[in-house]
Design a protein around this motif. Structure first.
Motif, PDB file in Angstrom:
ATOM      1  N   UNK A  11       2.858  20.582   4.029  1.00 64.55           N
ATOM      2  CA  UNK A  11       1.378  19.247   3.552  1.00 64.55           C
ATOM      3  C   UNK A  11       2.203  18.241   4.057  1.00 64.55           C
ATOM      4  N   UNK A  12       3.191  18.001   3.496  1.00 64.98           N
ATOM      5  CA  UNK A  12       3.974  16.965   3.892  1.00 64.98           C
ATOM      6  C   UNK A  12       4.114  16.500   5.056  1.00 64.98           C
ATOM      7  N   UNK A  13       4.875  17.642   6.426  1.00 68.71           N
ATOM      8  CA  UNK A  13       5.444  17.533   7.805  1.00 68.71           C
ATOM      9  C   UNK A  13       3.458  17.364   7.870  1.00 68.71           C
ATOM     10  N   UNK A  14       2.873  17.913   8.003  1.00 71.28           N
ATOM     11  CA  UNK A  14       1.128  18.028   8.077  1.00 71.28           C
ATOM     12  C   UNK A  14       0.646  16.651   7.868  1.00 71.28           C
ATOM     13  N   UNK A  15       0.806  16.047   6.854  1.00 70.71           N
ATOM     14  CA  UNK A  15      -0.401  14.752   6.694  1.00 70.71           C
ATOM     15  C   UNK A  15       1.152  13.357   7.541  1.00 70.71           C
TER      16      UNK A  15
ATOM     17  N   UNK B 113       3.791   6.641   7.060  1.00 67.69           N
ATOM     18  CA  UNK B 113       3.683   7.422   5.885  1.00 67.69           C
ATOM     19  C   UNK B 113       2.890   8.210   4.574  1.00 67.69           C
ATOM     20  N   UNK B 114       3.238   9.535   4.286  1.00 71.80           N
ATOM     21  CA  UNK B 114       2.944  10.722   4.065  1.00 71.80           C
ATOM     22  C   UNK B 114       2.827  10.676   2.643  1.00 71.80           C
ATOM     23  N   UNK B 115       3.480  10.220   2.280  1.00 72.16           N
ATOM     24  CA  UNK B 115       3.910   9.701   0.681  1.00 72.16           C
ATOM     25  C   UNK B 115       4.023   8.595   0.243  1.00 72.16           C
ATOM     26  N   UNK B 116       2.920   8.327  -0.610  1.00 70.54           N
ATOM     27  CA  UNK B 116       3.420   6.754  -0.541  1.00 70.54           C
ATOM     28  C   UNK B 116       3.017   6.462  -1.883  1.00 70.54           C
ATOM     29  N   UNK B 117       3.371   5.552  -3.227  1.00 70.20           N
ATOM     30  CA  UNK B 117       3.740   4.927  -4.598  1.00 70.20           C
ATOM     31  C   UNK B 117       1.629   4.708  -4.778  1.00 70.20           C
ATOM     32  N   UNK B 118       1.784   4.777  -5.623  1.00 65.07           N
ATOM     33  CA  UNK B 118       0.034   3.881  -6.305  1.00 65.07           C
ATOM     34  C   UNK B 118       0.719   2.398  -6.683  1.00 65.07           C
TER      35      UNK B 118
ATOM     36  N   UNK C 181      -5.083   1.586   0.736  1.00 66.33           N
ATOM     37  CA  UNK C 181      -5.243   0.251   0.416  1.00 66.33           C
ATOM     38  C   UNK C 181      -6.009   0.677  -0.745  1.00 66.33           C
ATOM     39  N   UNK C 182      -6.667   1.414  -0.536  1.00 64.96           N
ATOM     40  CA  UNK C 182      -8.382   2.451  -1.492  1.00 64.96           C
ATOM     41  C   UNK C 182      -7.647   2.149  -3.517  1.00 64.96           C
TER      42      UNK C 182
ATOM     43  N   UNK D  26      -4.219  11.147  -1.499  1.00 64.64           N
ATOM     44  CA  UNK D  26      -5.580  10.158  -1.990  1.00 64.64           C
ATOM     45  C   UNK D  26      -6.699  10.943  -1.452  1.00 64.64           C
ATOM     46  N   UNK D  27      -7.751  10.734  -2.168  1.00 60.35           N
ATOM     47  CA  UNK D  27      -9.197  11.035  -1.528  1.00 60.35           C
ATOM     48  C   UNK D  27     -10.085  10.560  -0.355  1.00 60.35           C
ATOM     49  N   UNK D  28      -9.134   9.430  -0.083  1.00 58.07           N
ATOM     50  CA  UNK D  28      -9.944   8.818   1.269  1.00 58.07           C
ATOM     51  C   UNK D  28      -8.654   8.834   2.135  1.00 58.07           C
ATOM     52  N   UNK D  29      -7.863   8.835   2.045  1.00 63.95           N
ATOM     53  CA  UNK D  29      -6.844   8.869   3.674  1.00 63.95           C
ATOM     54  C   UNK D  29      -5.925  10.558   3.470  1.00 63.95           C
TER      55      UNK D  29
END
Ligand SMILES: [Zn+2]
Length: 234
Positions: free
Chosen positions: A178-182, A189-194, A203-204, A223-226
């Motif tokens: 999943x990470x690789x695909x993103x 960045x595939x993995x982002x902090x809230x 930034x939504x 993230x449901x947006x990106x």
């Protein structure tokens, strides 16, 4: 034992490094060209000085030819002068020879001026050559550093890639895929902090539930947006 998120954060750091190094390798030929191009202006200035000298030298050759032609005519007149029978003819030759000698003297004056001009141009040419040589030394030094960097960068990339492969073996394959695909898809960045309940990637503003779920580092929260993977470490 680290969570999948923590492991992937390390992998993401390596992936970003790999991407940076690959880009740097791609840019190497361009950077080399830029270094070498520093010499262009110096070469041009030197070439122009050489050209100017060449032009003046050609003019000089032309003047010398003009002098020779006149000297040749004087020689012929002198021979003919020997054979004349009367004074008028003799004086006519004398007059023509005098005219030619005057012309020669004029051409020689121009030749002198030209010689001085050439000397001035040679001085300029020598200065331009010295500047060119200096710059060549600078560029040679830069190219050496560039070469060292080129050698290191390939080695560095190999090391990071090896390290990344080792790290990847330790991550749950589903997460890794999943990470690789993103990562391939988004390019940063595939993995982002809230942060403050917003996605650190797009930034939504996130629904409270998603922000809350992001704390569970072994459950995937997207993230449901990106579509990036979200995490939150309090
Ligand atoms: Zn997002």
């Amino acid at each position: 034992m680290s969570s999948n998120v923590e492991k992937l954060l390390v992998i993401q750091d390596r992936d970003r490094k790999i991407r940076r190094l690959e880009q740097e390798i791609k840019d190497l030929p361009k950077r080399k060209q830029l270094i070498e191009a520093q010499l262009d202006a110096f070469r041009k200035a030197h070439d122009e000085a050489e050209d100017a000298i060449r032009k003046k030298s050609l003019e000089q050759k032309d003047l010398e030819a003009q002098i020779e032609q006149r000297q040749e005519r004087i020689r012929k007149f002198r021979q003919q002068q020997f054979e004349v029978k009367n004074n008028d003819d003799y004086r006519a030759f004398e007059h023509q020879i005098a005219t030619l000698n005057q012309e020669i003297s004029d051409v020689e004056d121009r030749d002198l001026v030209l010689m001085e001009e050439i000397e001035g141009l040679q001085k300029i040419r020598d200065e331009k050559l010295a500047s060119l040589k200096d710059e060549e030394k600078v560029v040679a030094g830069e190219l050496e550093l560039f070469q060292q960097r080129s050698d290191n960068i390939a080695r560095e990339l190999e090391e990071v890639q090896q390290n990344r492969a080792e790290l990847a073996r330790d991550v749950d394959p589903t997460w890794l895929q999943r990470y690789d695909r993103i990562f391939q898809h988004v390019g940063d960045y595939a993995l982002v902090e809230v942060e403050n309940n917003t996605c650190g990637g797009c930034h939504m503003k996130l629904p409270p539930q998603a922000a809350h779920d992001a704390r569970r580092l072994d459950d995937m929260t997207l993230c449901m947006y990106c579509g990036r993977l979200l995490y939150y470490i309090p």
